[in-house]
Design a protein around this motif. Structure first.
Motif, PDB file in Angstrom:
ATOM      1  N   LYS A 118      11.614  -1.199  -3.397  1.00 43.26           N
ATOM      2  CA  LYS A 118      11.716  -0.455  -4.656  1.00 43.26           C
ATOM      3  C   LYS A 118      12.908  -0.941  -5.481  1.00 43.26           C
ATOM      4  O   LYS A 118      12.835  -1.043  -6.705  1.00 43.26           O
ATOM      5  N   LYS A 119      13.995  -1.242  -4.782  1.00 38.49           N
ATOM      6  CA  LYS A 119      15.210  -1.728  -5.446  1.00 38.49           C
ATOM      7  C   LYS A 119      14.943  -3.049  -6.166  1.00 38.49           C
ATOM      8  O   LYS A 119      15.348  -3.251  -7.313  1.00 38.49           O
ATOM      9  N   GLU A 135       6.828  -0.918 -10.395  1.00 41.93           N
ATOM     10  CA  GLU A 135       6.752   0.203  -9.455  1.00 41.93           C
ATOM     11  C   GLU A 135       6.119  -0.247  -8.139  1.00 41.93           C
ATOM     12  O   GLU A 135       5.092  -0.927  -8.129  1.00 41.93           O
ATOM     13  N   TYR A 136       6.760   0.129  -7.053  1.00 40.58           N
ATOM     14  CA  TYR A 136       6.232  -0.161  -5.708  1.00 40.58           C
ATOM     15  C   TYR A 136       5.328   0.990  -5.310  1.00 40.58           C
ATOM     16  O   TYR A 136       5.782   2.039  -4.881  1.00 40.58           O
ATOM     17  N   ARG A 144       2.102  -0.927  -0.898  1.00 45.70           N
ATOM     18  CA  ARG A 144       2.760  -0.725   0.384  1.00 45.70           C
ATOM     19  C   ARG A 144       1.773  -0.832   1.545  1.00 45.70           C
ATOM     20  O   ARG A 144       2.056  -1.467   2.560  1.00 45.70           O
ATOM     21  N   SER A 198      12.382  -2.434  -9.152  1.00 45.26           N
ATOM     22  CA  SER A 198      12.941  -1.727 -10.305  1.00 45.26           C
ATOM     23  C   SER A 198      13.791  -2.640 -11.199  1.00 45.26           C
ATOM     24  O   SER A 198      13.915  -2.396 -12.399  1.00 45.26           O
ATOM     25  N   LYS A 217      11.059   3.582   5.912  1.00 52.00           N
ATOM     26  CA  LYS A 217      11.654   4.150   4.695  1.00 52.00           C
ATOM     27  C   LYS A 217      12.734   3.215   4.138  1.00 52.00           C
ATOM     28  O   LYS A 217      12.941   3.135   2.925  1.00 52.00           O
ATOM     29  N   VAL A 218      13.420   2.506   5.033  1.00 51.48           N
ATOM     30  CA  VAL A 218      14.451   1.555   4.592  1.00 51.48           C
ATOM     31  C   VAL A 218      13.794   0.388   3.869  1.00 51.48           C
ATOM     32  O   VAL A 218      14.232  -0.026   2.790  1.00 51.48           O
ATOM     33  N   TYR A 219      12.728  -0.149   4.465  1.00 54.80           N
ATOM     34  CA  TYR A 219      11.999  -1.243   3.804  1.00 54.80           C
ATOM     35  C   TYR A 219      11.489  -0.792   2.436  1.00 54.80           C
ATOM     36  O   TYR A 219      11.545  -1.542   1.461  1.00 54.80           O
ATOM     37  N   GLU A 220      10.989   0.433   2.389  1.00 56.28           N
ATOM     38  CA  GLU A 220      10.464   0.955   1.119  1.00 56.28           C
ATOM     39  C   GLU A 220      11.555   0.982   0.053  1.00 56.28           C
ATOM     40  O   GLU A 220      11.339   0.555  -1.090  1.00 56.28           O
ATOM     41  N   SER A 221      12.749   1.453   0.413  1.00 55.56           N
ATOM     42  CA  SER A 221      13.837   1.534  -0.568  1.00 55.56           C
ATOM     43  C   SER A 221      14.311   0.143  -0.996  1.00 55.56           C
ATOM     44  O   SER A 221      14.666  -0.073  -2.151  1.00 55.56           O
ATOM     45  N   ILE A 222      14.274  -0.816  -0.061  1.00 52.42           N
ATOM     46  CA  ILE A 222      14.673  -2.190  -0.387  1.00 52.42           C
ATOM     47  C   ILE A 222      13.701  -2.801  -1.398  1.00 52.42           C
ATOM     48  O   ILE A 222      14.112  -3.401  -2.403  1.00 52.42           O
TER      49      ILE A 222
END
Length: 233
Positions: free
Chosen positions: A34-35, A43-44, A49, A38, A27-32
């Motif tokens: 996405k950041k 869009e990721y 993924r 954006s 989830k951390v990698y996903e937010s990184i």
């Protein structure tokens, strides 16, 4: 999957993936990612993924830049990615059942190792709160920084190299791999190893096809299924 009957063969050695399997980092990698995406109005997606999860950092960066059509180079992507990883991956939790299984195997002298697509410096950051547990592993192969790993997951290289670094160099059919990512499962399968998959809930059935066994969590693993000593209680 229907009538498929899977026979589990007894094993002697175990190899674990790290991210999303031992450590709760996905989830951390996903937010990184996405950041970063954006910033460029991109869009990721789940599709992107699933393609990059489990791959080396360079391969992941290449897929991210190409698939999301980011107006930056792979190096520029990594220049943004690495500081965010340093910042947000300092204290990941262990995944459910991970510590219990690792301690159990170590206690019973089952040789265990890690095959991660990550690199060594970031892995040291991620595991700094769990040094005692990670010291139980005989060795770790870092796919993003090990010169012997020419091809990252889903190629079988990292698993074969990891197995060869056990003192007794076991045959692939005697090795059990734990993985969460489809790319990792494909690599372990290609290496001729049995693989227990603990996928994220959104992973499609088709991407689980080469797993020997699919579990919801490591807490559901029954060691004697593969000829390992049963839990004490």
């Amino acid at each position: 999957m229907g009538d498929k009957v899977v026979k589990f063969e007894p094993i002697t050695h175990v190899i674990f993936d790290m991210d999303g399997l031992l450590l709760d980092t996905e989830k951390v990698y996903e937010s990184i990612i996405k950041k970063i995406a954006s910033k460029y109005g991109k869009e990721y997606t789940l599709e992107v993924r699933s393609e990059l999860t489990g791959r080396t950092q360079v391969d992941s960066a290449k897929i991210a830049v190409e698939k999301m059509k980011l107006p930056i180079t792979i190096d520029e992507y990594l220049e943004q990615y690495h500081p965010l990883c340093r910042e947000f991956l300092q204290t990941p939790d262990l995944m459910p059942g991970a510590e219990k299984l690792v301690r159990h195997l170590a206690k019973h002298n089952i040789p265990i190792a890690i095959a991660t697509s990550g690199n060594e410096w970031l892995s040291k950051i991620k595991t700094q709160n769990h040094v005692n547990l990670f010291s139980e592993f005989h060795h770790t192969v870092y796919g993003s920084s090990d010169p012997e790993v020419v091809n990252g997951k889903p190629a079988p290289d990292i698993y074969l190299i990891c197995a060869s670094r056990f003192p007794d160099n076991p045959s692939p059919d005697k090795v059990l791999v734990f993985e969460d990512a489809p790319n990792g499962v494909e690599g372990a399968y290609s290496a001729g190893m049995q693989v227990v998959m603990i996928p994220a809930p959104e992973v499609e059935e088709e991407l689980k096809r080469h797993a020997t066994l699919v579990l919801t969590t490591m807490e559901d693993f029954v060691p004697e299924t593969f000829g390992l000593p049963p839990y004490d209680e």
